[in-house]
Structures are given as C-alpha cells and as structure tokens.
Write a protein that holds these residues in place. Structure first.
Motif, mmCIF file in Angstrom:
data_model
loop_
_atom_site.group_PDB
_atom_site.id
_atom_site.type_symbol
_atom_site.label_atom_id
_atom_site.label_comp_id
_atom_site.label_asym_id
_atom_site.label_seq_id
_atom_site.Cartn_x
_atom_site.Cartn_y
_atom_site.Cartn_z
ATOM 1 N N GLY A 49 75.907 12.013 78.324
ATOM 2 C CA GLY A 49 75.469 13.121 77.545
ATOM 3 C C GLY A 49 74.369 13.827 77.849
ATOM 4 N N ALA A 50 73.331 12.835 78.265
ATOM 5 C CA ALA A 50 71.991 13.651 78.394
ATOM 6 C C ALA A 50 71.769 14.228 79.842
ATOM 7 N N SER A 64 73.003 17.169 85.332
ATOM 8 C CA SER A 64 71.797 17.922 85.876
ATOM 9 C C SER A 64 70.587 17.224 84.885
ATOM 10 N N THR A 65 69.499 17.386 85.198
ATOM 11 C CA THR A 65 68.158 16.836 84.536
ATOM 12 C C THR A 65 67.629 17.986 83.548
ATOM 13 N N LEU A 70 64.336 19.682 79.128
ATOM 14 C CA LEU A 70 63.854 20.479 77.996
ATOM 15 C C LEU A 70 63.561 19.735 76.742
ATOM 16 N N SER A 71 63.901 18.141 76.592
ATOM 17 C CA SER A 71 63.571 17.403 75.501
ATOM 18 C C SER A 71 62.069 17.120 75.573
ATOM 19 N N LEU A 72 61.304 17.329 76.765
ATOM 20 C CA LEU A 72 59.978 17.180 77.046
ATOM 21 C C LEU A 72 59.175 18.397 77.053
ATOM 22 N N VAL A 267 71.146 18.128 73.994
ATOM 23 C CA VAL A 267 69.670 17.709 73.818
ATOM 24 C C VAL A 267 69.179 16.470 72.940
ATOM 25 N N ALA A 268 70.329 16.503 71.936
ATOM 26 C CA ALA A 268 69.894 15.303 71.025
ATOM 27 C C ALA A 268 70.070 14.187 71.834
ATOM 28 N N LEU A 269 70.875 13.820 72.632
ATOM 29 C CA LEU A 269 71.371 12.471 73.520
ATOM 30 C C LEU A 269 70.092 12.432 74.495
#
Length: 298
Positions: A49-50, A64-65, A70-72, A267-269
C-alpha cells in the motif's frame, strides 16, 4: 508359553522405539508459519500500500515512491518530528527519574516495600490509553481537582500541551524504566563497591568510574526502549490533545478514518512504514546494547 510371548512382544516393541527420531529443524515450522501470518502478511500489506499510487482519472494503480515522499513533507513531516521530539524528551526524563528510584528499591532493606514497588511498576507500566487520559483530565485538566484547589490555571498550567503530554507519558515510562534497569542494578557486585572504598574512592567516584560505565549499555538500552514505547503510544494522546499537537500516530488515525485529500489514501501506510523504519532503527541500537550489558553483568 508366557516367556515366548514376552520375548515376542519385546522384540516387536524395540524397533518401534528406534523409529522415533527428533523433528530437528521441522519443529520450528509452526512458529515460522505463525510469524509469517501474524507479521509477514501485515508487513506485506503495508509495503504494497505504501508504494501503490492510484490514478484518479483512469482508476489504475501503479507502484511509486510518491506516498513516501509525501509522508516526509508538510504536516506529515511536522507530525513525525513532533513524535520524535515528544518521545525523546519523555524517555530522557523517565530515565533520569527512574534510575534513582530503581537504586532505592534495590538497596532497600525492606523486602515487602521492594516487592510492592516492583509490582506497582509492573501494573503502572501497562496503564495507558483512555483510562490514563481520563485520570489526568479529572486530576489536572482545566476543571481537575488539583487544578482548582491549587489554582494551577492562573500559574499558566495547561495539561493539553506538549509538556502536559510529557507528564502523562512519564506516568507509565518511569515504572517501565524501573523494571528495565533493576536487573542491571542487582548485577552490580558488592565487591566492586568495597574495592573502590578500600582504595579511598568516594561514592561519587565509585558511580562515575565503576558503576555508570558498567550500567551504560543497560541505561542506553532502557532509554531506547522508553523512546520506542512513547513513539508508538496513540490512545492517550488521541483522548487528551486530539489533533492540537502534531503526532504521527494521530496523523495515521486521521488518514485511516478518511480525513485525507483525494489520491492520498495510502499515505497512512507510508506513515506506518516510516514508523516501522524508526522502530527498526531503535531495535538495531537496543539489541547490541542489551547483549553487551548481559556480558558485563553475567
């Protein structure tokens, strides 16, 4: 006739015993299967999922990364830094306060008091979540008992702040530090203290040059363990401060509940993967320190 039957039964039973062989490596197969189901599948779901991004226009998915990137960034990065800061401050204070308490417990002559403190530490170390938040709100909240009687609001006290959350975390981190460091303190040999005293060392010199160097791996290991415990805490912060203090666990809860922008469902993952990486780094530091401490105190 009876002797003949006995000899025949013995002769037939002996080969049966010889056929029994240890399972060897096959004995760990159930454990490996359980580990794969309990940890492998969730880990794979997080990884998949991430790195999965959905195209809202075409409805297709691709790897994709973008979620990790986005999480950073932005509010997510602020929440990650907030969790690291809160965990580091809480763990450092808990280590500083827990060490002298554990030393007092170890050197106490009253066995009943020592057992009572250790038992209470075991209970309080696991007392968290919503019940802990409610207890502090009723005691030190805006309308709490101590807040009203001591006039803490006029003195600038605010439970629903960063330092208020630190105090709440200390409630279960200090007992956890006591439980963690007590075996190491019990491993300090009396001969070491006596040898230092015979050579004219003061108690401060004994702790500086003998005890603390021996306890250093255990202290750092306990500090890392406290950091990991505070970093993963969620329910207490969610019940007390909500989203007023940015924490990564609260951001994950918001994302899971659907409070995200379109196209950012995974994004949660990605945030969970960030937490797993931080926890892996914590364990990579903790395990060597624990092994080194065990060699000294064995």
């Amino acid at each position: 006739m009876t002797d003949t039957l006995t000899r025949v039964d013995t002769a037939t039973a002996a080969p049966v015993k010889r056929r029994r062989r240890p399972l060897g490596p096959l004995a760990v197969v159930p454990l490996l299967a359980f580990t794969a189901l309990a940890f492998g599948l969730p880990a794979w779901a997080i990884l998949d999922g991430a790195f999965t991004v959905k195209n809202q226009a075409t409805g297709t998915s691709s790897y994709s990364t973008a979620n990790l990137t986005l999480s950073l960034q932005g509010a997510y990065l602020t929440a990650l830094i907030g969790s690291v800061k809160l965990s580091a401050v809480s763990a450092a204070l808990a280590a500083l306060l827990g060490l002298p308490l554990a030393q007092a417990v170890v050197t106490s002559r009253f066995r009943a008091l020592r057992e009572a403190v250790l038992t209470a530490s075991g209970v309080l170390a696991n007392f968290g979540g919503v019940p802990l938040a409610f207890a502090f709100v009723a005691t030190l909240g805006n309308a709490g008992v101590l807040t009203r009687h001591l006039g803490l609001t006029d003195k600038g006290w605010d439970l629903y702040s960063f330092w208020g959350l630190v105090i709440v975390y200390l409630y279960f981190l200090i007992p956890l530090m006591v439980l963690t460091i007590t075996p190491a303190l019990e491993g300090l040999r009396t001969q070491w203290r006596e040898a230092a005293q015979n050579n004219g060392a003061t108690p401060v010199q004994y702790w500086r040059h003998v005890a603390l160097p021996v306890l250093a791996p255990s202290l750092l290991g306990g500090l890392v363990l406290l950091f990991g415990s505070a970093f993963a805490a969620y329910a207490t912060a969610a019940a007390m401060v909500g989203s007023s203090i940015p924490l990564v666990t609260l951001q994950i809860a918001d994302a899971i509940s659907g409070n995200v922008l379109v196209g950012q469902e995974n994004v949660a993952l990605a945030l969970s993967l960030d937490m797993v990486l931080v926890a892996g780094l914590v364990m990579a530091v903790y395990l060597p320190l624990q092994r080194r401490s065990a060699r000294w105190l064995a």
